[in-house]
Design a protein around this motif. Structure first.
Motif, PDB file in Angstrom:
ATOM      1  N   GLN A   1      -8.529   6.774  -1.431  1.00 34.64           N
ATOM      2  CA  GLN A   1      -9.284   6.041  -2.459  1.00 34.64           C
ATOM      3  C   GLN A   1      -8.355   5.127  -3.242  1.00 34.64           C
ATOM      4  O   GLN A   1      -8.654   3.964  -3.498  1.00 34.64           O
ATOM      5  N   GLN A   2      -7.175   5.641  -3.591  1.00 30.80           N
ATOM      6  CA  GLN A   2      -6.207   4.842  -4.340  1.00 30.80           C
ATOM      7  C   GLN A   2      -5.697   3.683  -3.489  1.00 30.80           C
ATOM      8  O   GLN A   2      -5.484   2.574  -3.976  1.00 30.80           O
ATOM      9  N   GLN A   3      -5.565   3.932  -2.201  1.00 34.92           N
ATOM     10  CA  GLN A   3      -5.096   2.866  -1.306  1.00 34.92           C
ATOM     11  C   GLN A   3      -6.097   1.708  -1.280  1.00 34.92           C
ATOM     12  O   GLN A   3      -5.704   0.546  -1.348  1.00 34.92           O
ATOM     13  N   TYR A   4      -7.389   2.032  -1.248  1.00 38.00           N
ATOM     14  CA  TYR A   4      -8.389   0.961  -1.295  1.00 38.00           C
ATOM     15  C   TYR A   4      -8.376   0.262  -2.650  1.00 38.00           C
ATOM     16  O   TYR A   4      -8.486  -0.956  -2.730  1.00 38.00           O
ATOM     17  N   THR A   5      -8.180   1.046  -3.700  1.00 40.92           N
ATOM     18  CA  THR A   5      -8.114   0.459  -5.049  1.00 40.92           C
ATOM     19  C   THR A   5      -6.946  -0.521  -5.152  1.00 40.92           C
ATOM     20  O   THR A   5      -7.071  -1.595  -5.747  1.00 40.92           O
ATOM     21  N   ASP A   6      -5.831  -0.146  -4.539  1.00 40.93           N
ATOM     22  CA  ASP A   6      -4.651  -1.016  -4.569  1.00 40.93           C
ATOM     23  C   ASP A   6      -4.816  -2.224  -3.634  1.00 40.93           C
ATOM     24  O   ASP A   6      -4.285  -3.310  -3.901  1.00 40.93           O
ATOM     25  N   LEU A   7      -5.569  -2.031  -2.558  1.00 40.58           N
ATOM     26  CA  LEU A   7      -5.705  -3.093  -1.550  1.00 40.58           C
ATOM     27  C   LEU A   7      -6.652  -4.198  -1.998  1.00 40.58           C
ATOM     28  O   LEU A   7      -6.381  -5.384  -1.763  1.00 40.58           O
TER      29      LEU A   7
ATOM     30  N   ILE B   1       0.859  -1.185   0.000  1.00 39.95           N
ATOM     31  CA  ILE B   1       0.000   0.000   0.000  1.00 39.95           C
ATOM     32  C   ILE B   1       0.893   1.233   0.000  1.00 39.95           C
ATOM     33  O   ILE B   1       1.762   1.367   0.860  1.00 39.95           O
ATOM     34  N   ASN B   2       0.687   2.125  -0.959  1.00 38.41           N
ATOM     35  CA  ASN B   2       1.495   3.338  -1.038  1.00 38.41           C
ATOM     36  C   ASN B   2       1.014   4.334   0.012  1.00 38.41           C
ATOM     37  O   ASN B   2      -0.081   4.895  -0.103  1.00 38.41           O
ATOM     38  N   ALA B   3       1.844   4.561   1.010  1.00 37.49           N
ATOM     39  CA  ALA B   3       1.451   5.451   2.126  1.00 37.49           C
ATOM     40  C   ALA B   3       1.229   6.890   1.646  1.00 37.49           C
ATOM     41  O   ALA B   3       0.548   7.684   2.304  1.00 37.49           O
ATOM     42  N   ASN B   4       1.799   7.224   0.473  1.00 30.25           N
ATOM     43  CA  ASN B   4       1.658   8.600  -0.026  1.00 30.25           C
ATOM     44  C   ASN B   4       0.440   8.774  -0.945  1.00 30.25           C
ATOM     45  O   ASN B   4       0.109   9.898  -1.328  1.00 30.25           O
TER      46      ASN B   4
END
Ligand code: SME
Length: 165
Positions: free
Chosen positions: A14-20, A7-10
């Motif tokens: 929304q993008q973090q959920y998309t990546d997760l 998960i990209n902390a930066n």
């Protein structure tokens, strides 16, 4: 095999959920055991976002019973329509609570819980469980959290489907 989450902390939430989400799908794929999968999903959410409390309550007759979770000890049973979780069950809708002290009937498993999101897990339009997320910060959840948690709840629904004979 130890699993890791990327998960990209930066990135924005929304993008973090998309990546997760695809990583969660990979985490549970091939594992038939519901408890193991719910336990890993709770752990993955807390590991990714550092929420104060993450867990599932499962429908058990006319109550919700505590399922796999991460965080402080919690109440084990919640009645239909009781608290935030019981409301999510009764109304079959997401409960987004910026201030738990302002939610009538909120059940305080921990005095440190300040805001909460509870998402129903549905199978064939029936609530089978709820995904409960607590924060120790007031008004700590955004639309991105609600949408991301709803997508994860949809993923959970697949876990409750009885395997085809
Ligand atoms: N606050 C929830 C109870 C569960 S604890 O947060 C883990 C509620 O009001 O239903």
């Amino acid at each position: 095999m130890a699993e890791t989450l990327d998960i990209n902390a930066n990135a924005d939430r929304q993008q973090q959920y998309t990546d997760l989400l695809p990583q969660l799908r990979g985490l549970i794929s091939g594992e038939p055991n519901l408890t193991a999968n719910l336990a890993n999903l709770a752990a993955a959410l807390r590991q990714s976002f550092g929420f104060f409390w993450v867990g599932f309550y499962l429908v058990d007759g006319d109550e919700l019973v505590l399922g796999p979770f991460q965080g402080d000890i919690a109440c084990t049973r919640i009645g239909f329509g009781q608290g935030v979780c019981g409301a999510a069950w009764q109304e079959a809708t997401t409960q987004w609570v910026p201030d738990v002290d302002a939610f009538p009937g909120h059940i305080a498993c921990s005095s440190q819980s300040r805001s909460e999101v509870v998402v129903p897990v549905l199978v064939d339009d029936e609530v089978v469980a709820v995904l409960d997320i607590d924060s120790d910060q007031l008004d700590d959840f955004t639309e991105a959290d609600v949408e991301g948690l709803q997508a994860i709840a949809s993923l959970c629904s697949e876990l409750f489907l009885t395997p085809a004979v």
